[in-house]
Design an enzyme around this catalytic site. Structure first.
Site, mmCIF file in Angstrom:
data_model
loop_
_atom_site.group_PDB
_atom_site.id
_atom_site.type_symbol
_atom_site.label_atom_id
_atom_site.label_comp_id
_atom_site.label_asym_id
_atom_site.label_seq_id
_atom_site.Cartn_x
_atom_site.Cartn_y
_atom_site.Cartn_z
ATOM 1 N N GLY A 159 0.372 -0.924 0.075
ATOM 2 C CA GLY A 159 -0.030 -0.032 0.025
ATOM 3 C C GLY A 159 0.926 1.439 0.062
ATOM 4 O O GLY A 159 1.777 1.215 -0.012
ATOM 5 N N GLY A 162 0.305 5.410 0.412
ATOM 6 C CA GLY A 162 -0.980 7.002 0.218
ATOM 7 C C GLY A 162 0.535 8.312 0.546
ATOM 8 O O GLY A 162 1.132 8.320 -0.043
ATOM 9 N N SER A 163 -0.353 9.531 1.236
ATOM 10 C CA SER A 163 -0.116 10.485 0.957
ATOM 11 C C SER A 163 1.198 11.082 1.569
ATOM 12 O O SER A 163 2.327 11.529 0.842
ATOM 13 C CB SER A 163 -0.751 11.492 1.386
ATOM 14 O OG SER A 163 -2.083 11.744 1.210
ATOM 15 N N GLY A 168 3.737 8.114 2.591
ATOM 16 C CA GLY A 168 4.732 7.444 2.023
ATOM 17 C C GLY A 168 4.360 6.068 1.401
ATOM 18 O O GLY A 168 3.077 6.077 1.662
ATOM 19 N N VAL A 169 5.095 4.641 1.834
ATOM 20 C CA VAL A 169 4.969 3.179 1.239
ATOM 21 C C VAL A 169 4.807 1.616 2.576
ATOM 22 O O VAL A 169 5.367 2.570 3.770
ATOM 23 C CB VAL A 169 5.889 3.133 0.154
ATOM 24 C CG1 VAL A 169 5.673 1.469 -0.188
ATOM 25 C CG2 VAL A 169 6.123 4.123 -1.112
ATOM 26 N N ASP A 205 -11.452 11.525 13.163
ATOM 27 C CA ASP A 205 -12.062 10.536 11.441
ATOM 28 C C ASP A 205 -12.561 9.644 11.369
ATOM 29 O O ASP A 205 -12.064 8.033 11.659
ATOM 30 C CB ASP A 205 -10.561 10.715 11.231
ATOM 31 C CG ASP A 205 -10.536 10.063 9.696
ATOM 32 O OD1 ASP A 205 -12.304 10.695 8.821
ATOM 33 O OD2 ASP A 205 -9.423 10.432 8.975
#
Length: 435
Positions: free
Chosen positions: A19, A21-22, A24-25, A131
């Protein structure tokens, strides 16, 4: 490949990329000392808004509580900060999809009790989560002791709502930047009001109704940009009565929503009362809290774990801008990339932002771990719909097996889519078997 190139933190073997995201990995991996399966998050050290060290600190506050994953290591490797965390199962959003985008009343009631307990734990540690969404609740790894325990992850938006020592509540304020996911956030959050415990609980209620209904009345609204979309979602939430939202389902869900929306800003919720509501749902439905969830009944009772060669999962590929907003691709692009065959994977799950679901084998070679470049900021910071200059006042998670060099941590004994005003670290994590 030289084995030294795929070992980090002295004894954590890096496996495949699962996966991104904004920030990193993520890779799966293994602790070479005990063969424990783990997840390893990589974040560029030069990131404009580094998160992993703060994430460690949040987990340190929460460790030892049910449904909070263990984190084993934080340190630096080359150009990256790394974080080693428990490898968990799929998210509730994933399971929801696999169950035909509808959960039974029994499953929602049992899941609600677990989710409510996790949020209560966070509140007791003086934090509000800010969130709440199905993607941030994961179940345990299959065949593990806690395979159907609901875990809470991704504390990038968490914030103190009261002083840990004096217990003095933060003051009420308005004109706050949006933080959270538009689909599930509370009405007060849309209105720019400071979030407190009541807002986490209202967001939970929206998730419960999402699971029961299959969708929420404010999904699928069209707008020219994210700001206008958030405004439309806010207007629809305010105009949708609780009776309309909960129509056709046990009255306890309406009671839940009425109660949490009536809470004062600094009022302590009656968690026991809310738990009892879901016990009442089970009793009235002739059910018991026996731990048998809808996803365990898939494939003629074999469960979701046996579905790897039978399920096609509809996945909307999203791109993320600098603010961490997930922008839905156009319909043509979505159709082109919509179906993900799960034949070669055990499952997928989400630690926060749902993102591209193109899984591939990927070794953590230095040459492949170049820092990620975040897209340019495209939204103004002058409205409540923009990222705050303080980065949402983040606090964060983690644990360590053996600190070394710049590593920090402590020894651990064991082991449809709405845009989001949120910057989470990673998209997905899946359990994979090592050959």
């Amino acid at each position: 490949m030289n084995s030294q190139t795929s070992v980090v933190g002295v004894h954590y073997r890096v496996g495949r990329k699962i996966g991104e995201g904004s920030f990193g990995v993520i890779f799966d991996g293994m602790n070479l000392l005990n063969n424990q399966l783990i997840a390893i998050k990589f974040e560029p050290k030069k990131s404009e808004a580094p998160q992993l060290r703060d994430e460690y600190r949040t987990y340190k506050l929460l460790v030892g509580n049910a449904g909070i994953p263990n984190v084993y290591y934080f340190g630096q490797e080359g150009l990256h900060n790394i974080l080693v965390i428990d490898l968990l199962g799929p998210s509730l959003e994933d399971l929801f999809e696999w169950c035909g985008r509808r959960f039974s009343v029994k499953t929602v009631a049992m899941t609600a009790k677990q989710m409510l307990s996790r949020v209560q734990t966070i509140h007791e540690k003086n934090l509000v989560y800010r969130d709440i969404k199905p993607d941030n609740f994961l179940i345990g790894r299959p065949s593990s002791r806690n395979a159907n325990m609901v875990y809470m992850v991704d504390f990038g938006m968490a914030k103190y709502y009261r002083d840990p020592k004096t217990k003095q509540h933060i003051p009420y304020s308005e004109r706050k930047s949006l933080s959270g996911t538009a689909r599930y956030m509370s009405i007060n959050t849309h209105l720019g009001r400071e979030q407190s415990r009541r807002d986490d609980l209202e967001s939970l209620g929206h998730v419960f109704m999402y699971f029961l209904r299959g969708s929420l009345p404010w999904q699928g609204l069209k707008a020219a940009n994210n700001k206008h979309k958030y405004e439309k979602i806010s207007e629809k939430k305010q105009s949708t009565s609780i009776s309309e939202l909960c129509a056709g389902f046990p009255n306890e869900f309406s009671k839940y929503m009425t109660y949490v929306r009536s809470l004062e800003f600094d009022e302590e919720p009656d968690y026991a009362f809310l738990q009892e509501l879901f016990d009442d749902v089970l009793r009235a439905n002739g059910d018991t809290n026996d731990g048998v969830y809808d996803w365990m009944l898939l494939n003629d009772g074999k469960g979701w774990e046996s579905s790897s060669s039978h399920f096609s999962v509809v996945a909307m590929k999203r791109r993320k801008n600098y603010l961490g907003l997930n922008v839905v691709q156009n319909d043509d692009s979505r159709k082109k990339n919509s179906t993900l065959q799960t034949q070669n994977m055990r499952f997928k799950s989400s630690y926060g932002v749902r993102g591209p679901r193109n899984y591939s084998s990927f070794d953590a070679l230095p040459s492949k771990n170049a820092p990620l470049v975040r897209q340019e900021q495209s939204a103004s910071k002058k409205t409540i719909y923009a990222h705050s200059s303080r980065g949402y006042d983040r606090v964060r998670p983690m644990y360590v097996s053996q600190p070394s060099n710049n590593a920090v941590g402590v020894n651990h004994p064991n082991d449809n889519s709405d845009s989001e005003a949120k910057g989470g670290f990673f998209d997905m994590i899946c359990c994979r078997c090592f050959s």
